[in-house]
Design a protein around this motif. Structure first.
Motif, PDB file in Angstrom:
ATOM      1  N   SER A 109      56.798 -78.318  87.503  1.00  0.00           N
ATOM      2  CA  SER A 109      56.917 -76.979  86.931  1.00  0.00           C
ATOM      3  C   SER A 109      58.197 -76.321  87.427  1.00  0.00           C
ATOM      4  O   SER A 109      58.555 -76.426  88.608  1.00  0.00           O
ATOM      5  N   TYR A 110      58.875 -75.656  86.523  1.00  0.00           N
ATOM      6  CA  TYR A 110      60.104 -74.950  86.845  1.00  0.00           C
ATOM      7  C   TYR A 110      60.021 -73.517  86.345  1.00  0.00           C
ATOM      8  O   TYR A 110      59.444 -73.252  85.285  1.00  0.00           O
ATOM      9  N   THR A 111      60.606 -72.618  87.129  1.00  0.00           N
ATOM     10  CA  THR A 111      60.851 -71.289  86.598  1.00  0.00           C
ATOM     11  C   THR A 111      62.118 -71.341  85.743  1.00  0.00           C
ATOM     12  O   THR A 111      62.864 -72.323  85.767  1.00  0.00           O
ATOM     13  N   GLU A 112      62.330 -70.280  85.016  1.00  0.00           N
ATOM     14  CA  GLU A 112      63.528 -70.248  84.175  1.00  0.00           C
ATOM     15  C   GLU A 112      64.792 -70.339  85.026  1.00  0.00           C
ATOM     16  O   GLU A 112      65.721 -71.082  84.698  1.00  0.00           O
ATOM     17  N   LYS A 113      64.814 -69.604  86.108  1.00  0.00           N
ATOM     18  CA  LYS A 113      65.969 -69.655  87.004  1.00  0.00           C
ATOM     19  C   LYS A 113      66.079 -71.009  87.691  1.00  0.00           C
ATOM     20  O   LYS A 113      67.176 -71.547  87.871  1.00  0.00           O
ATOM     21  N   GLY A 114      64.947 -71.571  88.080  1.00  0.00           N
ATOM     22  CA  GLY A 114      64.973 -72.869  88.740  1.00  0.00           C
ATOM     23  C   GLY A 114      65.519 -73.958  87.842  1.00  0.00           C
ATOM     24  O   GLY A 114      66.292 -74.819  88.274  1.00  0.00           O
ATOM     25  N   LEU A 115      65.131 -73.930  86.565  1.00  0.00           N
ATOM     26  CA  LEU A 115      65.638 -74.928  85.620  1.00  0.00           C
ATOM     27  C   LEU A 115      67.127 -74.727  85.374  1.00  0.00           C
ATOM     28  O   LEU A 115      67.892 -75.696  85.305  1.00  0.00           O
ATOM     29  N   ARG A 116      67.538 -73.475  85.274  1.00  0.00           N
ATOM     30  CA  ARG A 116      68.956 -73.192  85.055  1.00  0.00           C
ATOM     31  C   ARG A 116      69.793 -73.666  86.248  1.00  0.00           C
ATOM     32  O   ARG A 116      70.868 -74.265  86.070  1.00  0.00           O
ATOM     33  N   ASP A 117      69.289 -73.411  87.459  1.00  0.00           N
ATOM     34  CA  ASP A 117      70.016 -73.862  88.653  1.00  0.00           C
ATOM     35  C   ASP A 117      70.079 -75.379  88.723  1.00  0.00           C
ATOM     36  O   ASP A 117      71.101 -75.946  89.149  1.00  0.00           O
ATOM     37  N   LYS A 118      69.015 -76.048  88.301  1.00  0.00           N
ATOM     38  CA  LYS A 118      69.003 -77.509  88.325  1.00  0.00           C
ATOM     39  C   LYS A 118      70.017 -78.080  87.344  1.00  0.00           C
ATOM     40  O   LYS A 118      70.722 -79.052  87.659  1.00  0.00           O
TER      41      LYS A 118
ATOM     42  N   LYS B 235      61.974 -67.384  94.133  1.00  0.00           N
ATOM     43  CA  LYS B 235      61.942 -68.562  93.273  1.00  0.00           C
ATOM     44  C   LYS B 235      62.504 -68.282  91.875  1.00  0.00           C
ATOM     45  O   LYS B 235      62.487 -69.150  91.021  1.00  0.00           O
ATOM     46  N   GLY B 236      62.985 -67.064  91.681  1.00  0.00           N
ATOM     47  CA  GLY B 236      63.621 -66.757  90.415  1.00  0.00           C
ATOM     48  C   GLY B 236      62.760 -66.040  89.413  1.00  0.00           C
ATOM     49  O   GLY B 236      63.194 -65.809  88.285  1.00  0.00           O
ATOM     50  N   ILE B 237      61.553 -65.680  89.773  1.00  0.00           N
ATOM     51  CA  ILE B 237      60.685 -64.942  88.857  1.00  0.00           C
ATOM     52  C   ILE B 237      61.098 -63.475  88.883  1.00  0.00           C
ATOM     53  O   ILE B 237      61.281 -62.885  89.952  1.00  0.00           O
ATOM     54  N   SER B 238      61.265 -62.898  87.732  1.00  0.00           N
ATOM     55  CA  SER B 238      61.786 -61.540  87.626  1.00  0.00           C
ATOM     56  C   SER B 238      60.801 -60.515  88.190  1.00  0.00           C
ATOM     57  O   SER B 238      59.595 -60.777  88.322  1.00  0.00           O
ATOM     58  N   ALA B 239      61.352 -59.345  88.483  1.00  0.00           N
ATOM     59  CA  ALA B 239      60.524 -58.265  89.036  1.00  0.00           C
ATOM     60  C   ALA B 239      59.480 -57.799  88.029  1.00  0.00           C
ATOM     61  O   ALA B 239      58.360 -57.427  88.406  1.00  0.00           O
ATOM     62  N   ASP B 240      59.835 -57.818  86.749  1.00  0.00           N
ATOM     63  CA  ASP B 240      58.871 -57.402  85.721  1.00  0.00           C
ATOM     64  C   ASP B 240      57.678 -58.346  85.661  1.00  0.00           C
ATOM     65  O   ASP B 240      56.533 -57.903  85.487  1.00  0.00           O
ATOM     66  N   VAL B 241      57.941 -59.634  85.798  1.00  0.00           N
ATOM     67  CA  VAL B 241      56.847 -60.611  85.769  1.00  0.00           C
ATOM     68  C   VAL B 241      55.971 -60.436  87.002  1.00  0.00           C
ATOM     69  O   VAL B 241      54.724 -60.482  86.917  1.00  0.00           O
ATOM     70  N   VAL B 242      56.587 -60.237  88.155  1.00  0.00           N
ATOM     71  CA  VAL B 242      55.814 -60.058  89.386  1.00  0.00           C
ATOM     72  C   VAL B 242      54.960 -58.795  89.302  1.00  0.00           C
ATOM     73  O   VAL B 242      53.792 -58.780  89.740  1.00  0.00           O
ATOM     74  N   ALA B 243      55.527 -57.747  88.727  1.00  0.00           N
ATOM     75  CA  ALA B 243      54.772 -56.492  88.606  1.00  0.00           C
ATOM     76  C   ALA B 243      53.590 -56.629  87.658  1.00  0.00           C
ATOM     77  O   ALA B 243      52.609 -55.873  87.771  1.00  0.00           O
ATOM     78  N   ALA B 244      53.670 -57.586  86.726  1.00  0.00           N
ATOM     79  CA  ALA B 244      52.591 -57.769  85.757  1.00  0.00           C
ATOM     80  C   ALA B 244      51.473 -58.671  86.276  1.00  0.00           C
ATOM     81  O   ALA B 244      50.464 -58.875  85.577  1.00  0.00           O
ATOM     82  N   LEU B 245      51.593 -59.205  87.486  1.00  0.00           N
ATOM     83  CA  LEU B 245      50.574 -60.107  88.017  1.00  0.00           C
ATOM     84  C   LEU B 245      49.294 -59.353  88.386  1.00  0.00           C
ATOM     85  O   LEU B 245      49.328 -58.191  88.809  1.00  0.00           O
ATOM     86  N   ASP B 246      48.201 -60.047  88.257  1.00  0.00           N
ATOM     87  CA  ASP B 246      46.889 -59.480  88.590  1.00  0.00           C
ATOM     88  C   ASP B 246      46.409 -60.085  89.908  1.00  0.00           C
ATOM     89  O   ASP B 246      46.120 -61.284  89.982  1.00  0.00           O
ATOM     90  N   PHE B 247      46.338 -59.239  90.954  1.00  0.00           N
ATOM     91  CA  PHE B 247      45.927 -59.697  92.282  1.00  0.00           C
ATOM     92  C   PHE B 247      44.466 -59.356  92.568  1.00  0.00           C
ATOM     93  O   PHE B 247      44.015 -59.469  93.714  1.00  0.00           O
TER      94      PHE B 247
END
Length: 248
Positions: A121-130, A185-197
């Motif tokens: 599995s890759y994040t968008e940033k991780g794949l771009r860096d690879k 790991k490259g996950i955006s702040a908007d995605v992190v804010a949308a997580l359900d903890f």
């Protein structure tokens, strides 16, 4: 005894030639030489050997090219239409070749990106860096490859982050540390804010971490729990649950 002329000499000078006293053939033609026997090819051959032959057809005088005449001959107006059409066709061929090369490189980048996401599995940033670390593709080719993989749903940062939450919670990390890790790991702040903890009990996890390290002094234990990403309320709860007697 006088020597008789050989066949070569006879061929050149006919039957009327004579040998001198040194045995050499007299090259002067006698008056009674039969001209019919001295054929034209033989005569030309003899003249060539004597160096007296002159070419029958005079050569045309060489005309030097003046600068003005040369410039007019080389001017674009005098270029044949066929050559101009060929140059145009060559330009079209070059454009088509560049287009084919670009498509080939884009296809290669997309195939490599698909190969990467198939293995892990890759994040968008991780794949771009690879892809950038490959040092083979341009920025546009990398963006096209990332967009191609996202189109098929193989990259979804929100889904990847949600799937990672249970594993990160097992490490006894607080919400702050989990969010910091996902951002790194490259996950955006908007995605992190949308997580359900809501499914993670951070109070209980903080308590478990405190029990594992209850041999530590109070101040160091509190610092450890805060560095693990737990809130001050969660740390106070963990300390109270462990008990003052358990802390040295």
């Amino acid at each position: 005894m006088p020597k008789s002329p050989n066949s070569r000499q006879y061929e050149l000078y006919g039957k009327g030639g004579k040998l001198d006293r040194f045995g050499k053939y007299d090259q002067s033609s006698p008056d009674d030489m039969d001209e019919s026997e001295f054929t034209v090819p033989k005569r030309r051959r003899a003249e060539r050997l004597n160096g007296t032959r002159v070419d029958d057809a005079p050569k045309a005088p060489k005309i030097e090219k003046t600068p003005i005449a040369g410039a007019m001959e080389d001017s674009p107006d005098n270029v044949p239409d066929d050559e101009i059409n060929d140059e145009i066709e060559d330009c079209r061929s070059d454009e088509e070749a560049l287009g084919l090369i670009k498509k080939s490189r884009q296809k290669s980048a997309c195939e490599y990106a698909m190969l990467l996401v198939a293995s892990r599995s890759y994040t968008e940033k991780g794949l771009r860096d690879k892809l950038e670390s490959k040092e083979k593709y341009t920025a546009d080719e990398i963006e096209d490859a990332v967009a191609y993989v996202k189109k098929f749903g193989y990259i979804n940062d929100l889904r990847l982050a949600e799937n990672s939450l249970p594993k990160l919670a097992l490490r006894l990390w607080g919400k702050k540390k989990i969010c910091y890790y996902l951002r790194s790991k490259g996950i955006s702040a908007d995605v992190v804010a949308a997580l359900d903890f809501s499914d993670i009990d951070f109070y209980e996890n903080c308590k478990l971490l405190a029990l594992k390290n209850r041999q530590k002094p109070r101040e160091k234990l509190i610092r450890l729990l805060l560095n693990a990403g737990f809130s001050s309320d969660e740390v106070n709860y963990a300390i109270s649950e462990v008990g003052e007697n358990a802390l040295s």
